[in-house]
Design a protein around this motif. Sequence first.
Motif, PDB file in Angstrom:
ATOM      1  N   GLY A 168       0.934  -1.197  -0.119  1.00 12.00           N
ATOM      2  CA  GLY A 168       0.155   0.090  -0.102  1.00 12.00           C
ATOM      3  C   GLY A 168       0.718   1.205   0.006  1.00 12.00           C
ATOM      4  O   GLY A 168       1.570   1.449   0.919  1.00 12.00           O
ATOM      5  N   LEU A 169       0.850   1.975  -1.143  1.00  7.93           N
ATOM      6  CA  LEU A 169       1.875   2.986  -1.148  1.00  7.93           C
ATOM      7  C   LEU A 169       1.026   4.438  -1.227  1.00  7.93           C
ATOM      8  O   LEU A 169       1.118   5.184  -2.179  1.00  7.93           O
ATOM      9  N   GLY A 170       0.391   4.441  -0.163  1.00  8.76           N
ATOM     10  CA  GLY A 170      -0.363   5.804   0.225  1.00  8.76           C
ATOM     11  C   GLY A 170       0.638   6.860   0.542  1.00  8.76           C
ATOM     12  O   GLY A 170       1.741   6.695   0.496  1.00  8.76           O
ATOM     13  N   ARG A 171       0.170   8.022   1.389  1.00 11.41           N
ATOM     14  CA  ARG A 171       1.035   8.871   1.709  1.00 11.41           C
ATOM     15  C   ARG A 171       1.939   8.069   2.762  1.00 11.41           C
ATOM     16  O   ARG A 171       3.069   8.524   2.804  1.00 11.41           O
ATOM     17  N   PHE A 172       1.334   7.346   3.868  1.00  5.44           N
ATOM     18  CA  PHE A 172       1.963   6.688   4.729  1.00  5.44           C
ATOM     19  C   PHE A 172       3.082   5.666   4.059  1.00  5.44           C
ATOM     20  O   PHE A 172       4.400   5.646   4.274  1.00  5.44           O
TER      21      PHE A 172
END
Lengths: 218, 218
Positions: free
Chosen positions: B9-13
Amino acid sequence: MKKQYAVLGLGRFGGSLVKEFYELGAEVLAIDIDQDKVDQYAQYVTHAVQFNGIDQEGLKQVGIKNIDHVFVSFGGNIESSVLTCLILKEMGVPTVWAKAHNDNHAKVLEKVGADRVIHPERDMAKRIANHIVSDKIIDYIELSEKYSMVEIVATKKIHNKSLADLDIRAKYGCNIVGILRGQEIIVSPPADEVISMGDVLIVMGHNSDINRFEREGV
Amino acid sequence: MKKQYAVLGLGRFGGSLVKEFYELGAEVLAIDIDQDKVDQYAQYVTHAVQFNGIDQEGLKQVGIKNIDHVFVSFGGNIESSVLTCLILKEMGVPTVWAKAHNDNHAKVLEKVGADRVIHPERDMAKRIANHIVSDKIIDYIELSEKYSMVEIVATKKIHNKSLADLDIRAKYGCNIVGILRGQEIIVSPPADEVISMGDVLIVMGHNSDINRFEREGV
Ligand SMILES: Nc1ncnc2c1ncn2[C@@H]1O[C@H](COP(=O)(O)OP(=O)(O)OP(=O)(O)O)[C@@H](O)[C@H]1O
Ligand SMILES: Nc1ncnc2c1ncn2[C@@H]1O[C@H](COP(=O)(O)OP(=O)(O)OP(=O)(O)O)[C@@H](O)[C@H]1O
Ligand SMILES: [Ca+2]
Ligand SMILES: [Ca+2]
Ligand SMILES: [Ca+2]
Ligand SMILES: [Ca+2]
């Protein structure tokens, strides 16, 4: 007079902010476009109101001009966040802080006058990556560009050694300013203090010195 | 052998985590269901692959079993995040950390075996709320439930006074373990050290003592 705060956008960040302000006894106005969010946080705030942050009339009606410090926390909605900041600064709100979704968002927020831009996910990722990669570093504060303070776990390597034995200041150029042992804390520990495995050393110093100590000294 | 990390998961976090790992020289496998994200982060990682985290076959093919520490960072997608954690633990990944969207999500993640649950937005909100409400507190570390270390800005009130004049330890029960002055740092400052307005005092002590010092002493 007590300072007045407003949080616009009650996502994970804005919502947590509201709860923290509540615990600290601060007076907060909460705004979200979503009525469910407004209902969810109403118990923690002085006022909770449903409207779109870019709605200048709505902002006037809730008396946003009398708020000292507004927090704009709709990171996902870049256009609304930027426009809301612009409006707030034009309406004369003294301090406006905004949450940025990415670096471009941050730049635009600064251009329209946001007094500070926050990157919660990025900043926490930084802390955690340092923590994971090192295995020994529990938490840290950057004191300046060059200096930090870190919490480092004492390993077997230094178990039963005194600070004088270890001579960390001379060998690594950094200082142990405190030791956490269970729930107790030893501030400015004396040279004859004996370290136990599992103690948490609070180390202050130049980043490169701390890195070297963490890799080789502990 | 060098530790192997994976970020799902490469969201903001997750995305920030990948960049931080890269800067720290760690080896990372990056996975996202969205090909655009995979392309965006490919430059920072050993491998970047597009598939759904709940896809057991995909996880097998990228050799997830050989990864030491996996980070599941799809906060918004609670079901997928929980299911992915469950699969990873069943496949024998030694350490799985997961980002939680809210408290219920956190509980379920712990139930399915996540070794640690992270709340980036909540934790950063806590830091920032303390910072804003106090006006003087710049940053802090919680050392234990009772003790903290904080950075406090010296105001006019204590300008040109020495530490001996102020006698903070006796009056407030907390200790100044360092002073930041511009880019320089004074570790364990001596009693005759004279404070200037704008100095940043690094204060260690019991939370209630620090609060009292911050309200009345500085
Ligand atoms: N124009 C707007 N006016 C008021 N509230 C808004 C507006 N746009 C979004 N919001 C609200 O802001 C909150 C946060 O939005 P969103 O989830 O898109 O941001 P986020 O940065 O991903 O949040 P977080 O990471 O803190 O959960 C939501 O509750 C949403 O309803
Ligand atoms: N099942 C899945 N498998 C792989 N990747 C996924 C899956 N579900 C979501 N993702 C990816 O995870 C990333 C984060 O998702 P999302 O934005 O919903 O979470 P978030 O907690 O709001 O993120 P952040 O606050 O870190 O930006 C996205 O890039 C998304 O494509
Ligand atoms: Ca987020
Ligand atoms: Ca660690
Ligand atoms: Ca989000
Ligand atoms: Ca402040």
